[in-house]
Design an enzyme around this catalytic site. Structure first.
Site, short mmCIF file in Angstrom:
data_model
loop_
_atom_site.label_atom_id
_atom_site.label_comp_id
_atom_site.label_asym_id
_atom_site.label_seq_id
_atom_site.Cartn_x
_atom_site.Cartn_y
_atom_site.Cartn_z
N SER A 124 0.84 -1.20 0.00
CA SER A 124 0.00 0.00 0.00
C SER A 124 0.87 1.25 0.00
O SER A 124 1.98 1.26 0.55
CB SER A 124 -0.89 0.00 1.25
OG SER A 124 -1.50 1.25 1.45
N TYR A 148 -2.07 0.05 10.46
CA TYR A 148 -2.32 -0.63 9.20
C TYR A 148 -1.12 -0.47 8.26
O TYR A 148 -0.60 -1.45 7.72
CB TYR A 148 -3.58 -0.08 8.53
CG TYR A 148 -3.68 -0.45 7.07
CD1 TYR A 148 -3.92 -1.76 6.69
CD2 TYR A 148 -3.50 0.50 6.07
CE1 TYR A 148 -4.00 -2.12 5.34
CE2 TYR A 148 -3.57 0.16 4.73
CZ TYR A 148 -3.82 -1.14 4.38
OH TYR A 148 -3.87 -1.50 3.05
N LYS A 152 1.88 -3.30 6.71
CA LYS A 152 2.33 -3.45 5.33
C LYS A 152 3.84 -3.26 5.23
O LYS A 152 4.54 -4.00 4.52
CB LYS A 152 1.61 -2.44 4.42
CG LYS A 152 0.11 -2.67 4.28
CD LYS A 152 -0.20 -3.97 3.56
CE LYS A 152 -1.68 -4.09 3.25
NZ LYS A 152 -2.01 -5.37 2.56
#
Length: 361
Positions: A124, A148, A152
């Site tokens: 991402s 989050y 990643k």
């Protein structure tokens, strides 16, 4: 090729599975259906005119996962499965680290045991954090600012260290920008559970009448209209990027990183205006305070993907909105709610018997 897709019943996963089937690949899906529906796989199989196998397994179930990967014997894996809501990750960081990082670790161990060492990872642009070094290049400093994004980033680092320790691995880290749109058939698209976390599905739900208005977070940014600018990319362009990366890895060892974006941004108000115009529906909005951590602009430098993969985004904002509206207007409540509840093997098999993928526990 025999390809395993984790999270293949989800938004990006289902569109990628469809393209893989259409290209003639043998596809297996692993999904826990926590934020997706088996109905998406039934529709994918119908669109492709081909069958696929699906396993109802959570990546945290290491034993079942290893058994399934051993049965499938994939030649490559495309890894989408993971939690993805930034706000939820801030409230429940341990849930995100466990699901995303530990789940990926279990997957890599299962792959290694099955002698499969080719993986395309769904990363991402959040790994760049609040960078204002625009456009964002693959070598822009990674500085994720929420749990989050950090999951990643940790997975990217884990993959880098894995490749450094074993030259047999072929790895692609694909850093997405803002996936939107839907398949042109209107049969598959984004079906968020609860309140959407992203702009486009929220706007679509306002246009269809499910929600009263769009909250625009911040109207005083140094942009053309004062609202935030993001790089929106059509989900089918994104799916095509995965196939291009998979093809590249067939002859390339080590770790490779590509941004997948259009290289241009659209503001929140531009998205709202386009949706109102194309849908013919009013999209009321209200400008509120900025959200902490939001930047004024974020968009990709996609040149590396063009040079290495021969890939570039083909669809503009008008097409993204038109396809999203086609999906939303034909499926105002998303996939049938009952199909989200099919969580045991017997009901899953009954659901898909005779028309679609074989789903096993």
């Amino acid at each position: 090729m025999r390809i395993l897709v984790t999270g293949g019943a989800g938004y990006i996963g289902s569109h990628t599975v469809l393209l893989l089937l259409q290209e003639g690949h043998q596809v297996s899906v692993i999904d826990n259906f926590s934020n997706s529906s088996p109905e998406s796989l039934r529709r994918v199989a119908s669109l492709a005119g081909r069958s696929l196998d699906a396993y109802h397994i959570d990546l945290l179930d290491a034993e079942s996962l290893a058994q399934a990967v051993g049965e499938i014997k994939p030649e490559a894996v495309i890894h989408f499965a993971g939690l993805k809501a930034v706000g939820e990750s801030v409230a429940q960081p341990l849930k995100y680290y466990k699901n995303n990082v530990v789940g990926t670790l279990n997957l890599l161990e299962a792959m290694n045991k099955a002698e499969c060492r080719t993986i395309v990872f769904s990363s991402s642009a959040t790994v760049y954090g609040e960078s204002t070094d625009l456009p964002l290049h693959e070598n822009t400093l990674r500085n994720a600012t929420n749990p989050y994004g950090r999951t990643k980033l940790h997975i990217e680092e884990m993959l880098e260290e894995l490749a450094a320790s074993d030259s047999r691995w072929h790895i692609a880290n694909l850093r997405y920008f803002n996936p939107v749109g839907a398949h042109e058939s209107g049969l598959i698209g984004e079906d968020p559970q609860g309140i959407p976390n992203n702009l486009m599905p929220f706007v679509a739900q306002v246009a269809i009448g499910k929600r009263a208005e769009v909250q625009v977070f911040g109207g005083d940014y140094l942009t053309a209209d004062g609202t935030g600018v993001r790089d929106y990319i059509h989900v089918l362009d994104l799916a095509t990027g995965h196939l291009a990366a998979l093809d590249y890895l067939s002859n390339s060892q080590g770790v490779h990183v590509w941004n997948l974006g259009t290289g241009a941004g659209s503001s929140v108000l531009e998205v709202i205006d386009a949706f109102a115009r194309i849908s013919g529906r009013p999209v009321p909005y209200r400008i509120t305070e900025r959200r902490p951590g939001d930047v004024a602009e974020s968009y990709a430098h996609p040149e590396k993907a063009r040079l290495d993969l021969g890939w570039k985004a083909e669809r503009g904002l008008e097409q993204m909105v038109a396809d999203m509206w086609n999906w939303q207007s034909n499926n105002p409540d998303g996939f049938p709610e009952a199909n989200h509840q099919l969580v045991n093997a017997k009901s899953l098999q009954d659901f898909i018997r005779g028309s679609s993928p074989t789903i096993t526990e």
